[in-house]
Each structure stands twice: as structure tokens, then as C-alpha cells.
Design a protein around this motif. Structure first.
Motif, mmCIF file in Angstrom:
data_model
loop_
_atom_site.group_PDB
_atom_site.id
_atom_site.type_symbol
_atom_site.label_atom_id
_atom_site.label_comp_id
_atom_site.label_asym_id
_atom_site.label_seq_id
_atom_site.Cartn_x
_atom_site.Cartn_y
_atom_site.Cartn_z
ATOM 1 N N THR A 110 0.829 -1.204 0.000
ATOM 2 C CA THR A 110 0.000 0.000 0.000
ATOM 3 C C THR A 110 0.867 1.260 0.000
ATOM 4 O O THR A 110 1.823 1.366 0.755
ATOM 5 N N LEU A 111 0.497 2.209 -0.848
ATOM 6 C CA LEU A 111 1.122 3.526 -0.885
ATOM 7 C C LEU A 111 0.202 4.496 -0.164
ATOM 8 O O LEU A 111 -1.015 4.422 -0.309
ATOM 9 N N ASP A 112 0.776 5.439 0.600
ATOM 10 C CA ASP A 112 -0.051 6.412 1.301
ATOM 11 C C ASP A 112 0.629 7.772 1.295
ATOM 12 O O ASP A 112 1.838 7.879 1.434
ATOM 13 N N PHE A 113 -0.189 8.816 1.126
ATOM 14 C CA PHE A 113 0.328 10.185 1.055
ATOM 15 C C PHE A 113 0.737 10.726 2.420
ATOM 16 O O PHE A 113 1.815 11.287 2.581
ATOM 17 N N LEU A 114 -0.131 10.597 3.431
ATOM 18 C CA LEU A 114 0.156 11.189 4.734
ATOM 19 C C LEU A 114 1.143 10.319 5.507
ATOM 20 O O LEU A 114 0.829 9.181 5.843
ATOM 21 N N PRO A 115 2.333 10.840 5.815
ATOM 22 C CA PRO A 115 3.330 10.026 6.508
ATOM 23 C C PRO A 115 2.836 9.533 7.869
ATOM 24 O O PRO A 115 2.261 10.294 8.647
ATOM 25 N N LYS A 116 3.042 8.240 8.095
ATOM 26 C CA LYS A 116 2.655 7.616 9.360
ATOM 27 C C LYS A 116 3.700 6.569 9.727
ATOM 28 O O LYS A 116 4.426 6.094 8.882
ATOM 29 N N PRO A 117 3.749 6.204 11.022
ATOM 30 C CA PRO A 117 4.701 5.150 11.412
ATOM 31 C C PRO A 117 4.220 3.745 11.058
ATOM 32 O O PRO A 117 4.952 2.797 11.241
ATOM 33 N N TRP A 118 2.979 3.601 10.583
ATOM 34 C CA TRP A 118 2.440 2.270 10.288
ATOM 35 C C TRP A 118 1.642 2.323 8.992
ATOM 36 O O TRP A 118 1.205 3.387 8.557
ATOM 37 N N CYS A 119 1.435 1.134 8.401
ATOM 38 C CA CYS A 119 0.641 1.016 7.173
ATOM 39 C C CYS A 119 -0.836 1.226 7.491
ATOM 40 O O CYS A 119 -1.359 0.650 8.445
ATOM 41 N N ILE A 120 -1.510 2.021 6.659
ATOM 42 C CA ILE A 120 -2.929 2.297 6.897
ATOM 43 C C ILE A 120 -3.811 1.094 6.598
ATOM 44 O O ILE A 120 -4.948 1.047 7.030
ATOM 45 N N GLU A 121 -3.299 0.116 5.846
ATOM 46 C CA GLU A 121 -4.107 -1.056 5.483
ATOM 47 C C GLU A 121 -3.884 -2.236 6.418
ATOM 48 O O GLU A 121 -4.826 -2.885 6.830
ATOM 49 N N CYS A 122 -2.609 -2.533 6.714
ATOM 50 C CA CYS A 122 -2.338 -3.759 7.479
ATOM 51 C C CYS A 122 -1.641 -3.507 8.808
ATOM 52 O O CYS A 122 -1.445 -4.446 9.577
#
Ligand SMILES: [Zn+2]
Length: 139
Positions: free
Chosen positions: A39-51
Motif C-alpha cells: 500500500t502507498l499512502d500520502f500522509l506520513p505515518k509510522p504504520w501502514c494504513i491497510e495492514c
């Protein structure tokens, strides 16, 4: 708060967001990609938004996409006269060809000409010695 040469607030660079801003300064659009599910995500986060996986890497994405949604600003609430000089300006959610959606200002297109699905490309406006802001324009 410090200001850009354009008289707008400088983005806050943190350990989490610095790769995005510094890549933009080099004319590249990058996002976090999950090594587990892709998964690709725009808003930087320390974890994957999907899994929820914690192993994310920064990858370059194609700076091309379509307008998914848009809104025209005709007034600004913040005390930055430089933004008032830009009025009216168009803010969009862009659906990138690589999948993720991101926010961005659309330039080079009057508000009445913006259409859902219109093709756009990213360009990068330098705002400090190490950062640039990704904006979009019609192609
Ligand atoms: Zn994932």
C-alpha cells in the motif's frame, strides 16, 4: 513561525515528514510504501494504513494523476497576506496514477475551468533551503 520566500508558513519538517519535503525540493514526489502489502499512502505515518505493518519505505511515485475533487478558496482565514494575493486559488484532491490520493493546490487553471477527471502533473515550489511544496497544473 518562519515564512517562505512567498510569505507563507514554512512546512514543519520532522523525522517522519522530512523525506517528503526534501524529495520535493529535488523535484520528486515520494510516498511511504508498505513492505508487507504494498500500500502507498500520502500522509506520513509510522504504520501502514491497510495492514498496520511498521516496515515502510519511501518510494518515488509518478507525478501524474487526475482531479478527484476540488474546492476554490475565495477568502483566507489566516493572517498571511501572501495567500490573500493568490485569491481565488483552487485546492484539489488528486488521484495519482500510482493509486494514492493527495492534497494539492492547482495552478495555471482558472477555477471555472477545473473539472473532475482532468489530467494534472505535479510541479514543485521551493519554500526553504531544504523543502519544496508539491503543486499541480494541467497537462
Ligand atoms: Zn501494509
Amino acid at each position: 513561525m518562519s515564512q517562505t520566500p512567498q510569505g507563507k508558513p514554512v512546512p514543519e519538517l520532522t523525522d517522519l515528514t522530512r523525506p517528503f519535503w526534501t524529495a520535493a525540493k529535488q523535484g520528486k514526489l515520494v510516498m511511504q510504501k508498505c513492505s508487507q502489502c504494498g500500500t502507498l499512502d500520502f500522509l506520513p505515518k509510522p504504520w501502514c494504513i491497510e495492514c498496520g505493518h511498521l516496515d515502510l519505505e519511501w518510494v518515488e511515485v509518478k507525478p501524474l494523476g487526475t482531479v478527484y475533487s476540488h474546492s476554490t478558496a475565495r477568502t483566507v482565514m489566516m493572517n498571511y497576506p501572501a495567500w490573500k494575493n493568490d485569491l481565488p486559488f483552487v485546492m484539489c484532491i488528486i488521484e495519482l496514477d500510482d493509486g494514492p490520493r493527495m492534497y494539492g493546490q492547482l495552478t495555471g487553471c482558472p477555477p471555472e475551468k477545473v473539472r473532475i477527471g482532468m489530467r494534472v502533473e505535479a510541479w514543485f515550489e521551493a519554500v526553504s533551503a531544504e523543502a519544496a511544496v508539491a503543486k499541480f497544473r494541467p497537462v
